[in-house]
Design a protein around this motif. Structure first.
Motif, mmCIF file in Angstrom:
data_model
loop_
_atom_site.group_PDB
_atom_site.id
_atom_site.type_symbol
_atom_site.label_atom_id
_atom_site.label_comp_id
_atom_site.label_asym_id
_atom_site.label_seq_id
_atom_site.Cartn_x
_atom_site.Cartn_y
_atom_site.Cartn_z
ATOM 1 N N PRO A 259 42.651 73.512 94.048
ATOM 2 C CA PRO A 259 44.050 73.694 93.659
ATOM 3 C C PRO A 259 44.168 74.735 92.549
ATOM 4 C CG PRO A 259 43.178 71.661 92.752
ATOM 5 C CD PRO A 259 42.096 72.237 93.628
ATOM 6 N N THR A 260 45.385 75.108 92.253
ATOM 7 C CA THR A 260 45.637 76.072 91.177
ATOM 8 C C THR A 260 46.183 75.339 89.949
ATOM 9 O OG1 THR A 260 47.833 76.481 92.088
ATOM 10 C CG2 THR A 260 46.060 77.989 92.749
ATOM 11 N N VAL B 50 43.031 71.826 86.745
ATOM 12 C CA VAL B 50 41.757 72.381 87.186
ATOM 13 C C VAL B 50 40.886 72.880 86.039
ATOM 14 C CG1 VAL B 50 42.567 72.975 89.493
ATOM 15 C CG2 VAL B 50 42.798 74.632 87.651
ATOM 16 N N ASN B 51 41.431 72.950 84.860
ATOM 17 C CA ASN B 51 40.673 73.450 83.715
ATOM 18 C C ASN B 51 40.084 72.320 82.867
ATOM 19 O OD1 ASN B 51 43.157 72.603 82.810
ATOM 20 N ND2 ASN B 51 43.479 74.340 81.422
ATOM 21 N N ALA C 133 36.650 77.398 98.644
ATOM 22 C CA ALA C 133 37.467 78.583 98.363
ATOM 23 C C ALA C 133 38.570 78.257 97.372
ATOM 24 C CB ALA C 133 38.095 79.101 99.654
ATOM 25 N N ASP C 134 39.027 79.303 96.683
ATOM 26 C CA ASP C 134 40.227 79.175 95.870
ATOM 27 C C ASP C 134 41.440 79.396 96.781
ATOM 28 O OD1 ASP C 134 40.505 81.978 96.246
ATOM 29 O OD2 ASP C 134 39.849 82.456 94.214
ATOM 30 N N ALA C 135 42.613 79.445 96.210
ATOM 31 C CA ALA C 135 43.840 79.574 97.002
ATOM 32 C C ALA C 135 43.909 80.890 97.780
ATOM 33 C CB ALA C 135 45.061 79.449 96.089
ATOM 34 N N LEU C 136 43.167 81.908 97.322
ATOM 35 C CA LEU C 136 43.178 83.208 97.993
ATOM 36 C C LEU C 136 42.055 83.361 99.012
ATOM 37 C CD1 LEU C 136 44.026 85.476 94.923
ATOM 38 C CD2 LEU C 136 45.572 84.631 96.702
ATOM 39 N N GLY C 137 41.209 82.353 99.141
ATOM 40 C CA GLY C 137 40.116 82.419 100.104
ATOM 41 C C GLY C 137 38.811 82.947 99.553
ATOM 42 N N ASN C 138 38.746 83.189 98.246
ATOM 43 C CA ASN C 138 37.512 83.640 97.616
ATOM 44 C C ASN C 138 36.683 82.426 97.190
ATOM 45 O OD1 ASN C 138 38.224 86.491 97.630
ATOM 46 N ND2 ASN C 138 39.741 85.919 96.096
#
Length: 176
Positions: A32-33, A39-40, A68-73
């Protein structure tokens, strides 16, 4: 009285033996963001998502999930931060607000830099991980966990991963 201000859960888990390794696969779940989850921090609200990731990976026959993060990285795994080694240099996902950039991760970056290695915090793709020479996980529980496979890509028991472990334990047993 009548309210809990703090709760702790302890679980005895032995340290993995030197030389033990894990495997990874992808997961459909993402990190998640910061705008929608804590997330921190090591927050209990994140563990159910991590558990889904692990359950999916284990159902596929793997030990962990590369997430992955929200951008797919690449962000991290379900249980630890991730490092790759390519051409003698170390790479780890840049802390982008989607995962806890752990203290052990920071210690490895510091130790490796002090030992003269190049360490890059960078945007990493799943293809970067597939093309890595070595991969290891970094976390408070196991410190350094070599990865021997990511899906169908096999990795050797790498000398630089062994060096990271050696440098870490030298630091841990020092008076520093």
């Amino acid at each position: 009285p009548g309210a809990t201000g703090f709760a702790i859960c302890l679980e005895e888990i032995p340290m993995a033996a030197p030389g033990s390794a894990t495997t990874m696969t992808t997961t459909r779940f993402r990190r998640p963001t910061l705008d929608c989850a804590v997330v921190n921090a090591k927050a209990g609200c994140l563990y159910p998502n991590n558990a889904r990731m692990l359950a999916e990976a284990r159902a596929k026959g793997f030990g962990n999930a590369l997430v992955a993060d929200a951008l797919g990285n690449v962000a991290e795994t379900a249980t630890a931060n991730v490092f790759i080694v390519k051409d003698g240099e170390f790479f780890t996902p840049i802390a982008n607000g989607t995962f806890l950039a752990g203290l052990t991760r920071k210690r490895h970056i510091s130790n490796l830099t002090a030992a003269g290695y190049k360490v890059h915090e960078a945007v990493l793709s799943f293809e970067d991980v597939r093309q890595a020479d070595e991969v290891f996980l970094s976390g408070n529980m196991m410190k350094v966990t070599p990865v021997k496979a990511f899906d169908d890509v096999q990795y050797p028991a790498g000398p630089l991963t062994a060096k990271v472990r050696e440098i870490y334990w030298d630091w841990a047993h020092s008076a520093a």
